[in-house]
Design an enzyme around this catalytic site. Structure first.
Site, short mmCIF file in Angstrom:
data_model
loop_
_atom_site.label_atom_id
_atom_site.label_comp_id
_atom_site.label_asym_id
_atom_site.label_seq_id
_atom_site.Cartn_x
_atom_site.Cartn_y
_atom_site.Cartn_z
CG ASP A 67 -49.92 3.29 -13.74
OD1 ASP A 67 -49.18 3.51 -12.78
OD2 ASP A 67 -49.67 2.46 -14.62
CG ASN A 135 -50.20 -6.66 -21.97
OD1 ASN A 135 -49.42 -5.78 -21.64
ND2 ASN A 135 -51.45 -6.70 -21.53
CG HIS A 137 -49.34 -2.81 -19.86
ND1 HIS A 137 -49.96 -3.83 -19.16
CD2 HIS A 137 -48.40 -2.34 -18.99
CE1 HIS A 137 -49.44 -3.94 -17.97
NE2 HIS A 137 -48.48 -3.06 -17.84
CD GLU A 142 -53.65 -4.01 -19.77
OE1 GLU A 142 -52.60 -4.24 -20.38
OE2 GLU A 142 -53.92 -4.56 -18.68
C1 GLP Z 1 -47.71 -2.37 -14.10
C2 GLP Z 1 -47.57 -0.86 -14.19
C3 GLP Z 1 -46.66 -0.48 -15.33
C4 GLP Z 1 -45.38 -1.29 -15.27
C5 GLP Z 1 -45.71 -2.75 -15.40
C6 GLP Z 1 -44.47 -3.63 -15.39
O1 GLP Z 1 -48.68 -2.87 -14.95
N1 GLP Z 1 -48.81 -0.20 -14.37
O2 GLP Z 1 -46.39 0.90 -15.28
O3 GLP Z 1 -44.51 -0.88 -16.28
O4 GLP Z 1 -46.53 -3.10 -14.32
O5 GLP Z 1 -44.09 -3.87 -14.07
P1 GLP Z 1 -42.76 -4.58 -13.65
O6 GLP Z 1 -41.69 -3.55 -13.79
O7 GLP Z 1 -42.98 -4.99 -12.22
O8 GLP Z 1 -42.56 -5.74 -14.55
#
Ligand code: GLP
Length: 239
Positions: A67, A135, A137, A142
């Site tokens: 992404d 949440n 995702h 989402e």
């Molecule tokens: C973002 C990214 C996700 C990732 C999520 C969790 O929203 N788009 O791909 O998995 O954050 O991030 P973290 O590993 O910092 O908790």
């Protein structure tokens, strides 16, 4: 789903990193899907150490990232492009010409078709790394009322904006992103999902023990043939 629980994120990084390095050594021209966020950083550190010890090379590997924010220049310090070069790509011998990213500033339909075709032309993603949002995702898919297929432009939820805005100190966090869809993620041959910390415990519980529902996008992984979930004890505490 195979669920493995570790003491800390360093152990997870080693376990995930080993799977990736062993695979790259068995198939040097493989296709890897990478994720951003804090969760995969120990994995990227382990991979870098292996590369520095001469145990693995990424020069023939093709990469696809999950992404990218919209309305942010690719070279901004908070872009996921910059994140990946700082945390992995510039530290190993990945060929920048083989690095693939969604363009968050392109036309949604054309960009989605371009990315789908690029992944297909490489024979699909062999191993996709994932994190999980609080949440539920995955990538930036989402919670909603339907599972998506190919890449699309998503409006970020307040939960995601709150979680990720700590990284934005000079400009407001974008409210839109381009993300691989659930279908594109599910077509990966192998998936490694990493979750650490108590803030992920509820989402992890729903992903593993809850119903398969777009209300918890990660729950779709229950239907994937080769997914391994790597957790620390805090993230696994509600299982
Ligand atoms: C973002 C990214 C996700 C990732 C999520 C969790 O929203 N788009 O791909 O998995 O954050 O991030 P973290 O590993 O910092 O908790």
């Amino acid at each position: 789903m195979e669920v493995r629980i570790f003491k800390n994120d360093l152990e997870i990084g080693e376990a995930a990193g080993k799977i990736i390095c062993d695979f790259v050594n068995s198939k040097p021209d493989c296709v890897l899907g990478f994720a951003t966020g804090a969760s995969p950083v120990p994995t990227y550190n382990y991979i870098t150490e292996q590369y520095n010890s001469g145990k693995v090379s990424f020069k023939n590997v093709t990469t696809f990232n999950l992404d990218e924010y919209c309305d942010l220049p690719r070279d901004h310090k908070n872009s996921y492009w910059t994140f990946m070069f700082e945390n992995l790509f510039s530290r190993v011998d990945v060929d920048p010409a083989k690095v693939n990213f969604l363009d968050g500033n392109a036309d949604e339909k054309a960009e989605s078709a371009r990315y789908a075709e690029a992944i297909k032309s490489k024979g699909g993603i062999d191993i996709q790394i994932l994190g999980i949002g609080r949440n539920g995702h995955i990538a930036f898919n989402e919670p909603s009322d339907k599972f998506t297929d190919e890449a699309w432009r998503v409006t970020l939820t307040q939960s995601t904006i709150d979680a990720n805005s700590i990284y934005f100190d000079d400009i407001p966090i974008p409210h839109y992103a381009m993300t691989m869809g659930i279908g594109s993620i599910m077509r990966s041959k192998k998936i490694i999902l990493i979750a650490t910390g108590a803030s992920k415990a509820e989402a992890v519980k729903e992903m593993i023990n809850g119903p398969v529902t777009p209300g918890c996008p990660a729950s779709i992984l229950q239907q994937h043939a080769d997914t391994v979930i790597l957790l620390d004890e805090a993230a696994a505490s509600l299982l």
